[in-house]
Design a protein around this motif. Sequence first.
Motif, PDB file in Angstrom:
ATOM      1  N   SER A  73       0.827  -1.203   0.000  1.00 32.60           N
ATOM      2  CA  SER A  73       0.000   0.000   0.000  1.00 32.60           C
ATOM      3  C   SER A  73       0.863   1.256   0.000  1.00 32.60           C
ATOM      4  O   SER A  73       0.565   2.235  -0.697  1.00 32.60           O
ATOM      5  CB  SER A  73      -0.927   0.007   1.225  1.00 32.60           C
ATOM      6  N   GLN A  74       1.939   1.215   0.778  1.00 33.23           N
ATOM      7  CA  GLN A  74       2.876   2.339   0.779  1.00 33.23           C
ATOM      8  C   GLN A  74       3.523   2.511  -0.592  1.00 33.23           C
ATOM      9  O   GLN A  74       3.642   3.632  -1.098  1.00 33.23           O
ATOM     10  CB  GLN A  74       3.955   2.125   1.833  1.00 33.23           C
ATOM     11  N   ALA A  75       3.923   1.387  -1.204  1.00 34.66           N
ATOM     12  CA  ALA A  75       4.534   1.448  -2.529  1.00 34.66           C
ATOM     13  C   ALA A  75       3.559   1.979  -3.571  1.00 34.66           C
ATOM     14  O   ALA A  75       3.933   2.747  -4.465  1.00 34.66           O
ATOM     15  CB  ALA A  75       5.044   0.063  -2.940  1.00 34.66           C
ATOM     16  N   ASP A  76       2.290   1.581  -3.470  1.00 34.73           N
ATOM     17  CA  ASP A  76       1.274   2.071  -4.398  1.00 34.73           C
ATOM     18  C   ASP A  76       1.081   3.583  -4.253  1.00 34.73           C
ATOM     19  O   ASP A  76       0.903   4.299  -5.252  1.00 34.73           O
ATOM     20  CB  ASP A  76      -0.054   1.357  -4.163  1.00 34.73           C
ATOM     21  N   THR A  77       1.117   4.056  -3.013  1.00 31.75           N
ATOM     22  CA  THR A  77       0.978   5.493  -2.771  1.00 31.75           C
ATOM     23  C   THR A  77       2.155   6.256  -3.368  1.00 31.75           C
ATOM     24  O   THR A  77       1.976   7.317  -3.990  1.00 31.75           O
ATOM     25  CB  THR A  77       0.892   5.772  -1.259  1.00 31.75           C
ATOM     26  N   GLU A  78       3.361   5.715  -3.170  1.00 29.75           N
ATOM     27  CA  GLU A  78       4.540   6.344  -3.761  1.00 29.75           C
ATOM     28  C   GLU A  78       4.444   6.382  -5.284  1.00 29.75           C
ATOM     29  O   GLU A  78       4.754   7.409  -5.914  1.00 29.75           O
ATOM     30  CB  GLU A  78       5.801   5.590  -3.337  1.00 29.75           C
ATOM     31  N   ALA A  79       4.007   5.279  -5.866  1.00 29.74           N
ATOM     32  CA  ALA A  79       3.885   5.219  -7.327  1.00 29.74           C
ATOM     33  C   ALA A  79       2.864   6.223  -7.837  1.00 29.74           C
ATOM     34  O   ALA A  79       3.059   6.872  -8.874  1.00 29.74           O
ATOM     35  CB  ALA A  79       3.505   3.808  -7.760  1.00 29.74           C
ATOM     36  N   ALA A  80       1.754   6.375  -7.113  1.00 29.68           N
ATOM     37  CA  ALA A  80       0.726   7.333  -7.516  1.00 29.68           C
ATOM     38  C   ALA A  80       1.250   8.758  -7.443  1.00 29.68           C
ATOM     39  O   ALA A  80       0.990   9.581  -8.342  1.00 29.68           O
ATOM     40  CB  ALA A  80      -0.509   7.173  -6.631  1.00 29.68           C
ATOM     41  N   ASP A  81       1.980   9.069  -6.364  1.00 26.71           N
ATOM     42  CA  ASP A  81       2.549  10.408  -6.233  1.00 26.71           C
ATOM     43  C   ASP A  81       3.565  10.691  -7.337  1.00 26.71           C
ATOM     44  O   ASP A  81       3.620  11.806  -7.884  1.00 26.71           O
ATOM     45  CB  ASP A  81       3.216  10.564  -4.870  1.00 26.71           C
ATOM     46  N   LEU A  82       4.375   9.701  -7.675  1.00 24.82           N
ATOM     47  CA  LEU A  82       5.354   9.886  -8.747  1.00 24.82           C
ATOM     48  C   LEU A  82       4.665  10.074 -10.094  1.00 24.82           C
ATOM     49  O   LEU A  82       5.151  10.832 -10.943  1.00 24.82           O
ATOM     50  CB  LEU A  82       6.304   8.689  -8.795  1.00 24.82           C
ATOM     51  N   ALA A  83       3.548   9.390 -10.300  1.00 22.01           N
ATOM     52  CA  ALA A  83       2.808   9.553 -11.551  1.00 22.01           C
ATOM     53  C   ALA A  83       2.274  10.978 -11.679  1.00 22.01           C
ATOM     54  O   ALA A  83       2.293  11.572 -12.767  1.00 22.01           O
ATOM     55  CB  ALA A  83       1.659   8.549 -11.615  1.00 22.01           C
ATOM     56  N   LEU A 127      12.422  14.230 -12.208  1.00 17.28           N
ATOM     57  CA  LEU A 127      11.533  13.414 -11.385  1.00 17.28           C
ATOM     58  C   LEU A 127      12.213  12.994 -10.092  1.00 17.28           C
ATOM     59  O   LEU A 127      11.597  13.015  -9.019  1.00 17.28           O
ATOM     60  CB  LEU A 127      11.079  12.183 -12.164  1.00 17.28           C
ATOM     61  N   ALA A 128      13.474  12.611 -10.157  1.00 13.68           N
ATOM     62  CA  ALA A 128      14.205  12.211  -8.952  1.00 13.68           C
ATOM     63  C   ALA A 128      14.334  13.376  -7.985  1.00 13.68           C
ATOM     64  O   ALA A 128      14.229  13.203  -6.766  1.00 13.68           O
ATOM     65  CB  ALA A 128      15.582  11.682  -9.325  1.00 13.68           C
ATOM     66  N   ALA A 129      14.557  14.577  -8.501  1.00  8.56           N
ATOM     67  CA  ALA A 129      14.685  15.749  -7.637  1.00  8.56           C
ATOM     68  C   ALA A 129      13.381  16.020  -6.901  1.00  8.56           C
ATOM     69  O   ALA A 129      13.376  16.288  -5.691  1.00  8.56           O
ATOM     70  CB  ALA A 129      15.092  16.964  -8.467  1.00  8.56           C
ATOM     71  N   HIS A 130      12.257  15.951  -7.593  1.00  8.36           N
ATOM     72  CA  HIS A 130      10.965  16.186  -6.946  1.00  8.36           C
ATOM     73  C   HIS A 130      10.602  15.043  -5.998  1.00  8.36           C
ATOM     74  O   HIS A 130      10.013  15.284  -4.935  1.00  8.36           O
ATOM     75  CB  HIS A 130       9.878  16.364  -8.007  1.00  8.36           C
ATOM     76  N   ALA A 131      10.934  13.822  -6.391  1.00  7.07           N
ATOM     77  CA  ALA A 131      10.648  12.686  -5.509  1.00  7.07           C
ATOM     78  C   ALA A 131      11.389  12.834  -4.189  1.00  7.07           C
ATOM     79  O   ALA A 131      10.825  12.635  -3.108  1.00  7.07           O
ATOM     80  CB  ALA A 131      11.038  11.380  -6.197  1.00  7.07           C
TER      81      ALA A 131
END
Length: 231
Positions: A73-83, A127-131
């Motif tokens: 669930s945490q990984a899914d949230t991270e993926a959504a934020d990165l998208a 993307l890495a900078a914003h992440a």
Amino acid sequence: MPSRHAEVHRAGRVGWLRAAVLGANDGIVSVAGVVVGVAASGMQPQAVLAAGVAATVAGAMSMAAGEYVSVRSQADTEAADLAVERRELHEEPESELEELAAIYRQRGLDATLARQVAVQLTAHDALAAHARDELGITEILRARPLQAALASALAFCCGAALPLIVATLAPPAQAATLTTVATLLGLLGTGAWAAYMGGASPWRGALRVTFWGAAAMAAARLIGGLFDVVV
């Protein structure tokens, strides 16, 4: 010349260490609680062992599933934020650049330098900078569901092995007492190890874990004694 300044950072251990510590402690306490409770009820050694093995298998699978689902669930949230960030970088690059520069200004850089840093990091990997700087997502601390699940399940089995072995080898009349003693010693060890791996005081970690383990053992023995099975 290469730097001789060696630094030991423990942040990279957070993912698997948390899961392993939770799994080991839960394996010791929960399986020992089952063993002590069944033994205190007066059941035969075969029944005590069967209950302990069943608790080990069910507990390991439960820990693995729980860790995987929660960390997934945490990984899914991270993926959504990165998208979201990826889309915004494509649609509004200038706004995202200013957002990054504002973050660096808040951290103490003057406006000119903050803009320069934002421009250079955006050119390198936007993307890495914003992440990293906007979302707090880094490669070291990213959610790893499979790693957490495996660490938790393996640690649970290792922890559960202690009360199972003691309960199997101990005389039936002393199984509950010896399992309790072995469990508390095991909790002292895992608590100290976890604190050491995390850079904290081993004594404080050992005592904290052992206190709650002792409370669990006392409750399990009390409940088991209420049944007083005659065999």
